[in-house]
Write a protein that holds these residues in place. Structure first.
Motif, PDB file in Angstrom:
ATOM      1  N   GLN A 149     -15.289  -7.141  -0.354  1.00  8.33           N
ATOM      2  CA  GLN A 149     -13.695  -6.232  -1.118  1.00  8.33           C
ATOM      3  C   GLN A 149     -12.764  -6.655  -1.225  1.00  8.33           C
ATOM      4  N   VAL A 150     -12.013  -7.846  -0.497  1.00  8.39           N
ATOM      5  CA  VAL A 150     -10.437  -8.014  -0.521  1.00  8.39           C
ATOM      6  C   VAL A 150     -10.529  -9.099  -1.490  1.00  8.39           C
ATOM      7  N   LYS A 210     -11.863  -8.222  -4.464  1.00  2.73           N
ATOM      8  CA  LYS A 210     -12.342  -7.428  -4.979  1.00  2.73           C
ATOM      9  C   LYS A 210     -10.351  -6.609  -5.555  1.00  2.73           C
ATOM     10  N   ASN A 211     -10.561  -5.908  -4.553  1.00  2.00           N
ATOM     11  CA  ASN A 211      -8.538  -5.539  -4.353  1.00  2.00           C
ATOM     12  C   ASN A 211      -8.105  -7.078  -4.157  1.00  2.00           C
ATOM     13  N   ARG A 241      -8.039  -6.615  -8.500  1.00  2.00           N
ATOM     14  CA  ARG A 241      -7.415  -5.509  -9.111  1.00  2.00           C
ATOM     15  C   ARG A 241      -6.347  -5.316  -9.165  1.00  2.00           C
ATOM     16  N   SER A 256      -0.314  -8.616   4.497  1.00  6.97           N
ATOM     17  CA  SER A 256      -1.929  -8.193   3.982  1.00  6.97           C
ATOM     18  C   SER A 256      -2.455  -9.465   3.779  1.00  6.97           C
ATOM     19  N   ARG A 282      -0.180   0.320  -6.855  1.00  6.40           N
ATOM     20  CA  ARG A 282      -1.715   0.218  -7.090  1.00  6.40           C
ATOM     21  C   ARG A 282      -1.578  -0.877  -6.472  1.00  6.40           C
ATOM     22  N   ASP A 300      -1.229   0.160  -2.868  1.00  4.94           N
ATOM     23  CA  ASP A 300      -2.330   0.093  -2.200  1.00  4.94           C
ATOM     24  C   ASP A 300      -3.821  -0.873  -2.009  1.00  4.94           C
ATOM     25  N   ASN A 301      -4.080  -1.281  -2.513  1.00  3.80           N
ATOM     26  CA  ASN A 301      -4.809  -2.687  -2.699  1.00  3.80           C
ATOM     27  C   ASN A 301      -4.799  -3.295  -1.580  1.00  3.80           C
ATOM     28  N   ASP A 336      -4.853  -1.764   1.644  1.00  4.10           N
ATOM     29  CA  ASP A 336      -7.127  -1.801   1.423  1.00  4.10           C
ATOM     30  C   ASP A 336      -7.634  -3.230   1.751  1.00  4.10           C
ATOM     31  N   VAL A 337      -6.790  -4.015   2.060  1.00  5.97           N
ATOM     32  CA  VAL A 337      -7.107  -5.401   3.117  1.00  5.97           C
ATOM     33  C   VAL A 337      -6.951  -5.716   4.311  1.00  5.97           C
TER      34      VAL A 337
END
Length: 230
Positions: free
Chosen positions: A89-90, A92-93, A96, A139, A197, A200-201, A204-205
């Motif tokens: 996931q990280v 991918k963040n 992005r 993060s 954004r 936001d990412n 997410d991290v």
């Protein structure tokens, strides 16, 4: 898996994490360049930002493939499995966030060489971009140190970015009587959205950090209340 295989597995896992977090350093450099390009209306720098995104995309592919190989060949369990899943996931963040820097860079030529800059908006954009950069750096630190309290603080910082985003939109509407100014302000609202954004990412991290530490996934972004402490 035989015990003798674990040291090699741990070495591979650490290498993948270091590679992923190195991708965050690439993003930090890209954010710095977007801030300079926005402030100076530097079209050449904007073009470099777009071209340099290939490095972040390459890092994404490298880490993503490495993580999938670990899952297929090493069958990680327990805490190691959480780290492996979080890295998917990280990275991918990170990819992005790099894309959002590209989005900002592609907007800069649209403003023209001598745009009707409105300082009220520009200063908020720059403040917002710096805040997003700070979130990304925090993060990364939270993930490296497995610090859930730092991770949760990202949520508080992100609220400030969201507030700036709303202020920029309100000013764009207020200042948009002249056609040229309206075009510039609308472009800046898209720049602001890209920085939002990125923030936001980064949050997410932080959420993935909390997942590794606690074994439970939860979102920090409920605007009605602060996230619970671990």
């Amino acid at each position: 898996m035989p015990a003798s295989g674990r040291p090699h597995f741990q070495e591979q896992l650490r290498g993948l994490e270091e590679s992923a977090l190195g991708g965050m350093d690439l993003v930090l450099g890209q954010i710095d360049r977007t801030l300079e390009a926005v402030e100076q209306v530097d079209v050449e720098l904007a073009e470099f930002i777009v071209a340099d995104d290939d490095r972040i995309d390459g890092r994404y592919l490298e880490v993503h493939q490495g993580v999938l190989s670990l899952l297929a060949l090493q069958a990680p369990v327990a805490g190691d499995l959480r780290v492996v899943a979080a890295l998917l996931q990280v990275i991918k963040n990170i990819e992005r966030m790099g894309d959002q820097c590209v989005n900002i860079a592609k907007l800069i030529p649209l403003t023209g060489h001598e745009p009707p800059v409105q300082d009220e908006i520009l200063q908020r954009i720059l403040t917002m971009g710096q805040a997003a950069r700070d979130e990304v750096a925090l993060s990364k630190r939270a993930f490296e140190e497995r610090d859930i309290h730092l991770a949760e603080d990202l949520w508080r910082q992100d609220r400030a970015i969201n507030r700036l985003n709303r202020e920029i939109f309100a000013l764009a509407v207020k200042l948009g009587d002249d056609a040229d100014i309206r075009e510039w302000t609308m472009t800046m609202t898209m720049v602001a959205r890209a920085y939002e954004r990125i923030g936001d990412n980064a949050v997410d991290v932080g959420e993935q950090t909390a997942f590794i530490v606690t074994g439970l996934f939860r979102e920090f972004s409920d605007s009605s209340q602060a996230p619970p402490r671990a």
